[in-house]
Design a protein around this motif. Structure first.
Motif, short mmCIF file in Angstrom:
data_model
loop_
_atom_site.label_atom_id
_atom_site.label_comp_id
_atom_site.label_asym_id
_atom_site.label_seq_id
_atom_site.Cartn_x
_atom_site.Cartn_y
_atom_site.Cartn_z
N ALA A 128 -79.26 -31.04 31.76
CA ALA A 128 -79.33 -29.70 32.81
C ALA A 128 -80.56 -29.13 32.17
CB ALA A 128 -78.02 -28.96 32.32
N VAL A 136 -83.19 -30.99 34.27
CA VAL A 136 -82.90 -30.62 35.73
C VAL A 136 -83.46 -29.11 36.24
CG1 VAL A 136 -81.28 -30.47 37.72
CG2 VAL A 136 -81.06 -32.59 36.19
N THR A 162 -73.21 -25.32 30.64
CA THR A 162 -72.57 -24.75 32.18
C THR A 162 -73.38 -23.56 32.64
OG1 THR A 162 -70.57 -25.17 30.86
CG2 THR A 162 -70.34 -23.64 32.69
N GLN A 183 -76.50 -25.06 34.34
CA GLN A 183 -76.11 -25.84 35.64
C GLN A 183 -76.03 -24.82 36.63
OE1 GLN A 183 -72.44 -28.21 35.77
NE2 GLN A 183 -73.83 -29.93 36.05
N ARG A 243 -78.46 -24.18 40.10
CA ARG A 243 -78.15 -24.08 41.64
C ARG A 243 -78.36 -22.77 42.28
NH1 ARG A 243 -72.34 -27.41 40.61
NH2 ARG A 243 -73.36 -29.40 40.19
N SER A 257 -79.18 -24.08 46.31
CA SER A 257 -78.38 -25.50 46.62
C SER A 257 -79.49 -26.24 47.29
CB SER A 257 -77.38 -25.19 47.25
OG SER A 257 -76.27 -24.64 46.45
N ASN A 262 -78.73 -30.99 42.18
CA ASN A 262 -77.61 -32.01 41.81
C ASN A 262 -77.72 -33.32 41.03
OD1 ASN A 262 -75.43 -29.93 42.84
ND2 ASN A 262 -76.34 -30.60 44.73
N TYR A 266 -79.12 -36.06 38.19
CA TYR A 266 -78.90 -36.50 36.84
C TYR A 266 -77.65 -35.87 36.11
CZ TYR A 266 -83.54 -38.48 37.20
OH TYR A 266 -84.65 -39.33 37.70
N GLN A 267 -76.58 -35.81 36.96
CA GLN A 267 -75.42 -35.01 36.47
C GLN A 267 -75.01 -35.87 35.54
OE1 GLN A 267 -73.53 -32.58 38.23
NE2 GLN A 267 -75.54 -32.38 39.07
N ASN A 268 -75.23 -37.08 35.07
CA ASN A 268 -74.41 -37.65 33.74
C ASN A 268 -75.61 -38.14 32.74
OD1 ASN A 268 -71.92 -38.07 35.00
ND2 ASN A 268 -72.61 -39.78 36.11
N ASN A 292 -76.77 -36.17 30.26
CA ASN A 292 -76.23 -35.86 28.84
C ASN A 292 -75.61 -36.90 28.22
OD1 ASN A 292 -77.34 -33.08 29.50
ND2 ASN A 292 -75.28 -32.65 30.51
#
Length: 328
Positions: free
Chosen positions: A83, A86, A139, A142, A146, A151, A251, A253-255, A257
């Motif tokens: 996060a 990103v 959390t 992230q 946004r 967004s 949004n 590279y959500q995975n 981590n």
């Protein structure tokens, strides 16, 4: 039972013990085995362009996995590193429009290091569990990403910010400067861990923080520096991400981590700290890249690829647990 069977059994147990004593041996054998299998499954797997693709697809997670290795070596875990990277891409894209590429890079490194300092401060000063700290900051970061991006996706112009995506050839092998940057990060951190007092202190803190304190190591300062270093590494990953795809997407590279943790664990670094290193993490990163690429060439659905990766992680953790019990 014949004496020959007994000797074979002893030989097998000896091989297993050797693998457990050498943390790199198991992952290396797994990588070689995966390469052999997929080269038989697909004729194009060993093609230079496909091997280059595996490396290029591994760059961002591979860099993040270096930072994750440092945290796990101290018996912690960082759920926020992806996060942070990103957010770094969004900051870089917005700052580039306001002040140019050098300002953008400086702002990104400043923000990522500051977030590393926040994680490190909460862990070392307030002595909160790293899992809880980084879950909370993940959390918050992230959501902040946004909000900052509204967004929206920001396109980054070609130039210094996309430089790591520039390709060059070595004979028939084509690669990018992002791959070079990833390998340089691994080399630098390997040297820091294996050849400096700082690195020895990282292993000592991860192995037994109370014993490290009693031996005179400033464990809090060392631990805090690890989180700062992770912030720097996240900024480099953000730069590499814009080299891969010149769009800053909140949004993306959500995975990342979980994938970085996967590479570290598969590479033989113990989740209990004090054992492992970045050489194993590089091997783990390549295993994940080879597995995903090979299964894709074989026509296996991505959901089944995730199942295979998850099973591999569980096996790696089980081996680590077994090796830990044998060493006690």
């Amino acid at each position: 039972m014949s004496s020959e069977a007994v000797l074979q059994g002893r030989s097998s147990r000896g091989i297993i013990r050797q693998i457990l004593r050498e943390p790199l041996l198991g992952p290396l054998l797994a990588l070689v085995l995966a390469v052999i299998i997929f080269s038989l499954v697909s004729e194009t797997f060993l093609a230079p362009y496909n091997l280059s693709l595996i490396l290029q697809q591994s760059v961002v997670v591979g860099i993040l996995a270096v930072g994750q290795t440092l945290i796990i070596l101290t018996a912690g875990i960082d759920l926020s590193i992806g996060a942070v990277a990103v957010l770094g891409t969004i900051v870089m894209a917005q700052a580039a429009g306001a002040g140019g590429p050098l300002v953008a890079l400086a702002a990104t490194f400043l923000v990522c290091v500051a977030l590393g300092a926040v994680n490190g401060g909460l862990v070392t000063v307030l002595r909160l569990p790293p899992f809880i700290v980084t879950l909370g900051t993940f959390t918050a970061i992230q959501a902040a990403t946004r909000l900052l991006a509204g967004s929206q996706t920001y396109q980054v112009p070609q130039g210094p910010l996309t430089f790591l995506g520039t390709s060059f050839s070595i004979g028939r092998f084509n690669t990018t400067y992002g791959v070079v940057a990833m390998l340089l990060v691994y080399l630098f951190v390997w040297y820091a861990l294996s050849q400096t007092a700082w690195g020895r202190h990282v292993y000592a803190v991860g192995g037994n923080i109370n014993a490290a304190r009693m031996s005179g190591i400033k464990s809090g300062r060392n631990l805090f520096s690890v989180y700062l270093a992770t912030g720097v590494i996240a900024a480099i990953a953000a730069w590499a991400a814009l080299g891969r795809i010149p769009n800053a997407d909140p949004n993306a590279y959500q995975n990342a981590n979980l994938e970085s943790i996967t590479a570290v664990v598969i590479g033989g670094t113990s989740l209990f700290g004090g054992r492992g290193g970045v050489v194993g993490t590089l091997i783990g990163t390549l295993i994940v890249g080879v597995l995903r690429n090979g299964l894709t060439l074989a026509g296996v659905d991505s959901l089944y690829q995730n199942i295979a990766t998850g099973i591999l992680v569980i096996v790696a953790v089980a081996v680590d647990q077994f090796a830990r019990r044998r060493s006690l």
